[in-house]
Design an enzyme around this catalytic site. Structure first.
Site, PDB file in Angstrom:
ATOM      1  N   ALA A   1      59.829  42.081 108.914  1.00 37.27           N
ATOM      2  CA  ALA A   1      60.828  41.192 109.483  1.00 37.27           C
ATOM      3  C   ALA A   1      61.779  42.037 110.319  1.00 37.27           C
ATOM      4  O   ALA A   1      61.875  43.252 110.120  1.00 37.27           O
ATOM      5  CB  ALA A   1      61.582  40.477 108.371  1.00 37.27           C
TER       6      ALA A   1
ATOM      7  N   GLY B   1      57.390  42.115 105.886  1.00 34.98           N
ATOM      8  CA  GLY B   1      56.923  40.828 106.387  1.00 34.98           C
ATOM      9  C   GLY B   1      55.577  40.926 107.092  1.00 34.98           C
ATOM     10  O   GLY B   1      54.834  39.938 107.146  1.00 34.98           O
TER      11      GLY B   1
ATOM     12  N   GLU C   1      53.131  40.730 104.359  1.00 35.24           N
ATOM     13  CA  GLU C   1      53.200  39.368 103.816  1.00 35.24           C
ATOM     14  C   GLU C   1      52.542  38.364 104.757  1.00 35.24           C
ATOM     15  O   GLU C   1      51.879  37.420 104.316  1.00 35.24           O
ATOM     16  CB  GLU C   1      54.666  38.995 103.549  1.00 35.24           C
ATOM     17  CG  GLU C   1      55.271  39.854 102.446  1.00 35.24           C
ATOM     18  CD  GLU C   1      56.780  39.723 102.346  1.00 35.24           C
ATOM     19  OE1 GLU C   1      57.484  40.185 103.273  1.00 35.24           O
ATOM     20  OE2 GLU C   1      57.262  39.146 101.363  1.00 35.24           O
TER      21      GLU C   1
ATOM     22  N   GLU D   1      60.796  46.868 101.265  1.00 37.99           N
ATOM     23  CA  GLU D   1      62.098  46.189 101.287  1.00 37.99           C
ATOM     24  C   GLU D   1      63.112  46.837 100.358  1.00 37.99           C
ATOM     25  O   GLU D   1      64.311  46.815 100.620  1.00 37.99           O
ATOM     26  CB  GLU D   1      61.926  44.702 100.907  1.00 37.99           C
ATOM     27  CG  GLU D   1      61.264  43.858 101.985  1.00 37.99           C
ATOM     28  CD  GLU D   1      59.745  43.827 101.873  1.00 37.99           C
ATOM     29  OE1 GLU D   1      59.170  44.672 101.157  1.00 37.99           O
ATOM     30  OE2 GLU D   1      59.150  42.936 102.508  1.00 37.99           O
TER      31      GLU D   1
END
Ligand code: HXC
Length: 257
Positions: free
Chosen positions: A65, A108, A111, A131
């Site tokens: 992200a 992300g 993911e 993260e």
């Protein structure tokens, strides 16, 4: 449709979405999320598309992200906009989605690859959930999908220490379906996508739904769901064609109906 952060192309019945923010290693900002969800939804609804490939660059599938976009947000704001929730629509699409991963698939990025139905990795791929280094935990499904993909011990190892997993370990652990030399990644993903897209789209979609049901049900409920779907498929022209073609010793010509 023109998109800001991705490229979309079509090759026969295969749709290809390429993440295209090279300067940020394909970090997934809000615009990228909206672009991917919109493009993938359009391909999913298109009867002429039977499989979707999602890929990045040689160096990065996606490095996570977008940290810079998120950094200053408040909890109230994250909650109000339900940050990351639009990705759920991508995960739920039923047209088979193949992640073709080269280089970094972190946070992300890892993911997003796991939201696809299967992952094909270049031997250069690196998967990780770093993260915790940023003072957060995975927020796009990593704590849930990684444990289902590779089991608790390895999922905990990755999420608690932020260590990266190379392609070989990822295949051994069941995270990825195949590992291929980097220069063969897109050819291999295309072969797999073309194979799937040459079969009946509605049947493949039902297969996706049935396999994914295994995440949500008891064994008994899942087997029952599978059987109901299996029975229902006998109402399709493609089932009649597939079984007739077998008897007639010819290749089936599916009409996706
Ligand atoms: C924003 C990013 C980014 C990211 C890289 N960039 N990753 N920008 N968000 N996730 C930017 C860098 O800031 C840099 O911009 C440019 O991309 C190139 O990256 P470099 O770091 O210079 O490249 P390199 O040295 O090769 O290192 C590659 C890397 C590193 C190891 C992948 O970029 C990295 O560690 N990235 C962050 C990985 C990460 O923590 N991902 C998880 C994010 S959180 P400039 O402008 O400096 O050139 C997440 C889930 C969030 O995904 C869930 C909780 C809310």
């Amino acid at each position: 449709t023109e998109y800001e952060t991705i490229l979309v192309s079509r090759d026969g019945r295969v749709g290809v979405i390429t993440l295209n923010r090279p300067k940020a290693l394909n970090a997934l900002n809000e615009q990228t999320m909206n672009d991917v969800v919109a493009a993938a939804t359009e391909l999913d609804r298109d009867p002429d598309i039977g499989a979707i490939i999602l890929t990045g660059s040689e160096k990065a599938f996606a490095a996570g992200a977008d940290i810079k976009e998120m950094a200053t947000k408040s909890a109230a704001e994250m909650y109000r906009v339900d940050f990351f929730s639009p990705w759920d629509a991508f995960a739920r699409l039923r047209t088979p989605k193949i992640a073709a991963v080269s280089g970094y698939a972190l946070g992300g990025g890892c993911e997003l690859a796991m939201m696809c139905d299967l992952i094909i990795a270049a031997d250069t791929a690196k998967f990780g959930q770093p993260e915790i280094n940023l003072g957060v935990i995975p927020g796009m499904g990593g704590t849930q999908r990684l444990i289902r993909a590779i089991g608790k011990s390895k999922a905990m190892d990755m999420i608690l220490t932020a260590r990266q997993m190379d392609a070989e370990e990822a295949e051994r652990s069941g995270l990825v379906a195949r590992v291929v030399p980097a220069d063969q990644l897109l050819d291999t993903a295309n072969d797999v996508a073309r194979t799937i897209a040459g079969l009946s789209k509605p049947v493949a979609q039902h297969a996706v739904e049935a396999v994914n049901a295994a995440y949500e049900t008891t064994l008994q409920q899942g087997v029952q769901y599978e059987r109901r779907v299996f029975h229902g498929l006998f109402s399709t022209a493609d089932q009649k064609e597939g079984m007739t073609a077998f008897s007639e010793k010819r290749k089936a010509n599916f009409t996706h109906e």
